[in-house]
Design a protein around this motif. Structure first.
Motif, PDB file in Angstrom:
ATOM      1  N   ALA A  51       0.834  -1.203   0.000  1.00 17.73           N
ATOM      2  CA  ALA A  51       0.000   0.000   0.000  1.00 17.73           C
ATOM      3  C   ALA A  51       0.869   1.254   0.000  1.00 17.73           C
ATOM      4  CB  ALA A  51      -0.928  -0.014   1.210  1.00 17.73           C
ATOM      5  N   TYR A  52       1.938   1.214   0.758  1.00 18.19           N
ATOM      6  CA  TYR A  52       2.893   2.332   0.796  1.00 18.19           C
ATOM      7  C   TYR A  52       3.491   2.579  -0.594  1.00 18.19           C
ATOM      8  CZ  TYR A  52       7.392   4.608   1.907  1.00 18.19           C
ATOM      9  OH  TYR A  52       8.481   5.437   1.937  1.00 18.19           O
ATOM     10  N   GLY A  53       3.919   1.488  -1.244  1.00 17.41           N
ATOM     11  CA  GLY A  53       4.500   1.620  -2.573  1.00 17.41           C
ATOM     12  C   GLY A  53       3.496   2.132  -3.596  1.00 17.41           C
ATOM     13  N   MET A 189       0.370   1.216  11.104  1.00 18.92           N
ATOM     14  CA  MET A 189       1.117   1.705   9.936  1.00 18.92           C
ATOM     15  C   MET A 189       1.858   2.979  10.336  1.00 18.92           C
ATOM     16  SD  MET A 189      -0.398   2.805   6.171  1.00 18.92           S
ATOM     17  CE  MET A 189      -0.600   1.123   5.560  1.00 18.92           C
ATOM     18  N   PRO A 190       3.110   3.153   9.902  1.00 23.09           N
ATOM     19  CA  PRO A 190       3.846   4.385  10.249  1.00 23.09           C
ATOM     20  C   PRO A 190       3.083   5.639   9.835  1.00 23.09           C
ATOM     21  CG  PRO A 190       5.334   2.757   9.323  1.00 23.09           C
ATOM     22  CD  PRO A 190       3.953   2.201   9.149  1.00 23.09           C
ATOM     23  N   ALA A 200      -6.150   3.983   3.229  1.00 24.78           N
ATOM     24  CA  ALA A 200      -6.438   2.576   2.948  1.00 24.78           C
ATOM     25  C   ALA A 200      -6.375   1.759   4.234  1.00 24.78           C
ATOM     26  CB  ALA A 200      -5.445   2.036   1.918  1.00 24.78           C
ATOM     27  N   GLN A 201      -5.397   2.058   5.082  1.00 21.37           N
ATOM     28  CA  GLN A 201      -5.289   1.351   6.368  1.00 21.37           C
ATOM     29  C   GLN A 201      -6.488   1.651   7.256  1.00 21.37           C
ATOM     30  OE1 GLN A 201      -2.692  -0.877   7.711  1.00 21.37           O
ATOM     31  NE2 GLN A 201      -4.512  -1.129   8.971  1.00 21.37           N
ATOM     32  N   ALA A 202      -6.941   2.892   7.267  1.00 19.91           N
ATOM     33  CA  ALA A 202      -8.091   3.266   8.092  1.00 19.91           C
ATOM     34  C   ALA A 202      -9.343   2.492   7.672  1.00 19.91           C
ATOM     35  CB  ALA A 202      -8.336   4.773   8.007  1.00 19.91           C
ATOM     36  N   SER A 264      -1.360  -7.525   6.389  1.00 22.60           N
ATOM     37  CA  SER A 264      -0.102  -7.841   7.067  1.00 22.60           C
ATOM     38  C   SER A 264       0.973  -6.892   6.573  1.00 22.60           C
ATOM     39  CB  SER A 264       0.300  -9.296   6.823  1.00 22.60           C
ATOM     40  OG  SER A 264       0.490  -9.553   5.451  1.00 22.60           O
ATOM     41  N   SER A 265       2.122  -6.941   7.197  1.00 26.08           N
ATOM     42  CA  SER A 265       3.163  -5.961   6.928  1.00 26.08           C
ATOM     43  C   SER A 265       3.693  -6.028   5.497  1.00 26.08           C
ATOM     44  CB  SER A 265       4.317  -6.157   7.909  1.00 26.08           C
ATOM     45  OG  SER A 265       5.406  -5.320   7.587  1.00 26.08           O
ATOM     46  N   SER A 266       4.092  -7.229   5.057  1.00 27.46           N
ATOM     47  CA  SER A 266       4.795  -7.348   3.782  1.00 27.46           C
ATOM     48  C   SER A 266       4.450  -8.675   3.129  1.00 27.46           C
ATOM     49  CB  SER A 266       6.308  -7.258   4.018  1.00 27.46           C
ATOM     50  OG  SER A 266       7.037  -7.554   2.851  1.00 27.46           O
TER      51      SER A 266
END
Length: 534
Positions: A51-53, A189-190, A200-202, A264-266
């Protein structure tokens, strides 16, 4: 056709002789497992680094969600408040406020309390102006104006419900859904990441919470990883709060119902399907390519080196571990691990492998290095065939060392399709061997070499002579005679420059042998016994 008796007898005799002269089976060595992996977490649903990318290259939060959750749509949430378990099984709790606050108990009585701390115990006794009052469980502690309550020093928005039962207290936070999420998102998430990733995380966290409300309990959610990590006010960050507020009320829907938006993280480059990981197919949780995950520090990780004894202890296995092979899912994750021990094979689920061995994910490659130990020492001038395993690792090399400190390459190893290796060595001194690959090496195998001793009885009376190879000038030789079940020293000699020795003694009938102590890189050795008849 029946074989004639004589032919059959000869065949049996030949087979028996062959078995008697077959070399003893090698003793399995200590295996080393070289584990490398991809991703961090179960890998199902949204990859947070993915998601970050995606956000960094311009994707919006709804596009991010649409990529990781197949066939979904966004819609409004029906639930507006959640009950979050903060503490249970407690003898006492301390609730505090910086302004006056109130408590309402089950009987409907309202107690107004001054600013400051309030310690509650199982009797739910409350301080009042006149005298202490005992409230009726459960209590609802309501905050004063614009000042959140704290529980044991941690601030929470909304009210706190305190229940007493069986001598213990339980505390539940009655919070608005959006307030709850403000204490969740920055912990998952940072908060420095792009707003579209946080949004997206929210939405994913909101959807996951509502799709996984606890059933049959006086609360809806846990404040830890059993639901999502909820830190209250201490977990809130401005950018995360902005993401929650800008998506307020939005959830992921599939077929009109709130989706269980696992994340999940990655992912390691490809997400896993729910069917692969949990054994239950879910139409919106299927394996998806995830090239954006390459920004993750856990996109690829390892190697992690695990000795066989560590694997045995952490997996709770009774027998010594010799080998392990994995069965994988279509997305590349480990489904189960087949562990070979000295007593048989045991299948271990991938989830247990990951947690017990402390690995980041179940997307694993497991290499095995093992050298097996030959039975007994090697006599000088002889060769021995060593065997072992080198599976799942590139370019195995044989290395040798005289002292175990300095190792030298001895050449590449040729292995079979199943990873087995075998090679013949002819060391002239006691030598250590190991299999090396990039970043790892098997346990060292010590091949002891003993001198080759020969003892003979020449024609000269009262004399035994012999030779030692290699030549070990001035080394001491002890001559021994068998007495009952033990060997007794009966003479000594010193090797000459040719490696020969001579011992004069009174010979009596019996078995004799020569012994040499460990010297010059060679192990202690003995000669074959010599029978003296008279």
């Amino acid at each position: 056709m029946r074989l004639p008796f004589v032919v059959l007898a000869l065949a049996v005799a030949a087979a028996t002789a062959s078995a008697q002269h077959a070399p003893p089976a090698a003793i399995p060595g200590e295996a080393l497992f070289v584990v490398s992996g991809r991703g961090y977490g179960h890998g199902v649903g949204m990859s947070q680094y993915g998601a970050y990318g995606m956000a960094k290259v311009g994707y919006t939060y709804d596009e991010i969600l649409g990529h990781y959750y197949t066939g979904i749509e966004l819609g409004p949430a029906a639930t507006q408040q959640v009950r979050v378990l903060l503490a249970e099984g407690r003898r006492a709790v301390t609730i505090a406020s910086t302004v006056p606050f109130t408590i309402r108990d089950e009987a409907g009585d309202i107690y107004r309390l001054p600013a400051g701390p309030l310690t509650l115990r199982e009797d739910l006794e409350l301080p009042t102006a006149e005298r202490p009052a005992v409230a009726v469980s459960p209590l609802v502690v309501r905050p004063g104006k614009a000042a959140p309550l704290s529980l044991d020093g941690r601030l929470y928005r909304g009210s706190l419900q305190v229940s007493a039962q069986g001598g213990f207290l339980r505390v539940v936070n009655l919070a608005g859904l959006e307030s709850y999420l403000q204490g969740v998102v920055a912990g998952e998430m940072p908060h420095s990441w792009p707003l579209e990733a946080l949004s997206a995380q929210a939405v994913a966290a909101r959807s996951y919470a509502l799709a996984n409300l606890v059933k049959g309990k006086p609360f809806d959610l846990y404040a830890d990883v059993r639901s999502q990590v909820y830190l209250g006010v201490a977990g809130e960050k401005p950018r995360a709060t902005e993401a929650v507020q800008s998506t307020a009320g939005e959830v992921v829907l599939y077929g009109g119902k709130v989706a269980s938006t696992l994340y999940s993280s990655s992912s390691g480059g490809k997400t896993a399907s729910a069917a692969d990981v949990f054994g239950v197919p879910i139409p919106y949780l299927v394996s998806r390519p995830d090239p954006w995950d390459k920004l993750s520090p856990y996109h690829r990780w390892g190697p992690v080196l695990l000795g066989a004894r560590t694997v045995q202890a952490k997996l709770g296995l009774e027998a010594r571990v010799l080998d392990a092979t994995g069965a994988v899912t279509p997305s590349g994750r480990l489904r189960s691990l087949s562990v070979q021990t000295t007593t048989g094979s045991e299948a271990v689920p991938a989830s247990l492998v990951r947690t017990a061995l402390g690995l980041r994910s179940t997307w694993l490659s497991i290499g095995v290095l093992r050298l097996d130990r030959p039975s007994g020492p090697l006599v000088f001038g002889s060769s021995v065939r060593l065997s072992g395993t080198s599976r799942g690792l590139a370019s195995p090399m044989l290395a040798t060392s005289a002292d175990g400190a300095v190792w030298a390459p001895a050449g590449p190893l040729v292995r079979e399709a199943n990873g087995n290796v075998s090679f013949t060595v002819k060391p002239v001194r006691t030598t250590r061997y190991r299999i090396e690959v990039e970043g790892a090496a098997s346990s060292a195998l010590l091949v002891q070499v003993t001198p080759r001793l020969q003892l003979v009885r020449p024609a000269e009376p009262g004399v035994l002579t012999g030779t030692v190879r290699p030549k070990l000038a001035a080394a001491a030789i002890s001559l021994e005679r068998k007495s009952a079940a033990s060997w007794v020293p009966v003479g000594q000699a010193t090797l000459d420059d040719t490696g020969a020795f001579r011992v004069e003694l009174t010979l009596v009938p019996g078995s004799y042998r020569a012994r040499i102590s460990a010297t010059d890189g060679l192990a202690a050795g003995v000669s074959p016994s010599l029978q003296v008849t008279g």
